[in-house]
Scaffold this active site. Structure first.
Site, mmCIF file in Angstrom:
data_model
loop_
_atom_site.group_PDB
_atom_site.id
_atom_site.type_symbol
_atom_site.label_atom_id
_atom_site.label_comp_id
_atom_site.label_asym_id
_atom_site.label_seq_id
_atom_site.Cartn_x
_atom_site.Cartn_y
_atom_site.Cartn_z
ATOM 1 N N ASP A 28 0.780 -1.255 0.000
ATOM 2 C CA ASP A 28 0.000 0.000 0.000
ATOM 3 C C ASP A 28 0.807 1.298 0.000
ATOM 4 O O ASP A 28 0.458 2.246 0.724
ATOM 5 C CB ASP A 28 -0.966 0.010 1.201
ATOM 6 C CG ASP A 28 -1.975 -1.129 1.152
ATOM 7 O OD1 ASP A 28 -1.871 -1.993 0.262
ATOM 8 O OD2 ASP A 28 -2.863 -1.169 2.022
ATOM 9 N N LYS A 114 -7.008 -4.921 -2.965
ATOM 10 C CA LYS A 114 -7.748 -5.418 -1.790
ATOM 11 C C LYS A 114 -8.671 -4.330 -1.256
ATOM 12 O O LYS A 114 -8.509 -3.161 -1.598
ATOM 13 C CB LYS A 114 -6.760 -5.865 -0.712
ATOM 14 C CG LYS A 114 -5.904 -4.721 -0.223
ATOM 15 C CD LYS A 114 -4.937 -5.209 0.810
ATOM 16 C CE LYS A 114 -4.146 -4.036 1.351
ATOM 17 N NZ LYS A 114 -5.004 -3.012 1.985
ATOM 18 N N CYS A 158 -2.408 -2.793 7.683
ATOM 19 C CA CYS A 158 -2.291 -3.775 6.598
ATOM 20 C C CYS A 158 -1.050 -4.649 6.691
ATOM 21 O O CYS A 158 -1.107 -5.834 6.359
ATOM 22 C CB CYS A 158 -2.386 -3.067 5.250
ATOM 23 S SG CYS A 158 -4.063 -2.428 5.002
HETATM 24 C C1 VGL Z 1 -4.665 0.880 5.748
HETATM 25 C C2 VGL Z 1 -5.981 2.142 7.121
HETATM 26 C C3 VGL Z 1 -7.016 2.050 6.234
HETATM 27 C C4 VGL Z 1 -3.324 0.255 5.476
HETATM 28 C C5 VGL Z 1 -5.688 0.759 4.844
HETATM 29 O O1 VGL Z 1 -2.947 0.131 4.302
HETATM 30 O O2 VGL Z 1 -2.634 -0.087 6.464
HETATM 31 N N1 VGL Z 1 -4.819 1.545 6.883
HETATM 32 N N2 VGL Z 1 -6.859 1.362 5.097
#
Ligand code: VGL
Ligand code: ZN
Length: 211
Positions: A28, A114, A158
Site C-alpha cells: 500500500d 484489496k 495492513c
Molecule cells: C490501511 C488504514 C485504512 C493500510 C488501509 O494500508 O494499512 N490503513 N486502510
C-alpha cells in the site's frame, strides 16, 4: 525457507538469506498514505528509498515482487461516512489510490488489489487478488513461495494483518523493519504491531542483513 538448508546452487543458505522460495510484498505505498495524502502516514516518504532497494535486491535475484494496493469503492463501509473508521481514501481509479511516483515498481511486479468490496476493510493482502481475480494465496502457492518478506504501509493495519495471515496460512514471514511505518492512531501502535507480528512467529529483517 526458514532456518538453514541447502539452496538450489548447492551451498548452505544462512537463515537470513533470501532464496528462490521467497517473495517480496510491498504493501500500500499509495499517494493517500504518503505526504499530501488524506491518510498520510508520518515518515512514509523516508521508507521509499529503502523499499526501492528491497525491490532492486529481489528483482536482481530473480525473485517475485508483489505490490498491494488499497482499492476501495466510493461507498466503502470502511469509510466514516458509512460507519467505518477512516476518512475516504484510496478510492479505486483516483489519484489518491495510485502508487507513489517515487516507488520504483517494475513491469514484472504483480499488483494485488484489496478492500475492493463494499463491506470489507481489506486490511490483509490475503483478502486481495490480482487483475484476473486470482487470490494472493493461490498465486503464492502456484509460484511455490514459502517465505514472504513484507514491507510498506501501514505497520499497525495492513502490514500486521498480512503478516499474521501469512503465518496462519503456513508461510514464513519476514518483516522488513526498516521499511515499514505505522498510522499510530494511538501512540505506540506501530511498536505494538511489530511485537504482535514477532510473537506470532515473524522474523525481523533489515536491508543490511540481506546485502
Ligand atoms: C490501511 C488504514 C485504512 C493500510 C488501509 O494500508 O494499512 N490503513 N486502510
Ligand atoms: Zn483502506
Amino acid at each position: 525457507m526458514s532456518g538453514r538448508g541447502h539452496n538450489p546452487d548447492g551451498g548452505i543458505t544462512e537463515a537470513m538469506d533470501v532464496n528462490r522460495n521467497s517473495a517480496l510484498l510491498v504493501v500500500d505505498v499509495q499517494n493517500d498514505f504518503c505526504d499530501g495524502g488524506v491518510l498520510a502516514v508520518t515518515g512514509s516518504m523516508t521508507i521509499i528509498p529503502r523499499l526501492n532497494a528491497y525491490i532492486d535486491l529481489f528483482s536482481a535475484r530473480g525473485m517475485p515482487v508483489f505490490a498491494s494496493r488499497d482499492w476501495h469503492p466510493v461507498d466503502s463501509a470502511h469509510f466514516t461516512r458509512h460507519g467505518g473508521k477512516w476518512p475516504d481514501h484510496c478510492i479505486r481509479d483516483t489519484a489518491g489510490a495510485r502508487f507513489h511516483p517515487q516507488l520504483r515498481l517494475l513491469h514484472s511486479t504483480v499488483i494485488i488489489s484489496k478492500g475492493t468490496r463494499r463491506e470489507e476493510d481489506g486490511y490483509s493482502v490475503f483478502d486481495g487478488a490480482d487483475a484476473r481475480g486470482n487470490p494472493f494465496e493461490k498465486l503464492l502457492e502456484r509460484m511455490r513461495i514459502r517465505e514472504l518478506y513484507v514491507a510498506g504501509l501501514a505497520t499497525d493495519y495492513c502490514v500486521k494483518a498480512t503478516v499474521l495471515d501469512a503465518i496462519g496460512y503456513g508461510f514464513a514471514a519476514r518483516v522488513c523493519a526498516d521499511a515499514i511505518k505505522g498510522v499510530n492512531v494511538h501512540q505506540g501502535d506501530d511498536e505494538q504491531a511489530l511485537e504482535a507480528m514477532l510473537s506470532a512467529g515473524a522474523e525481523k529483517m533489515t536491508l543490511n542483513v540481506l546485502h
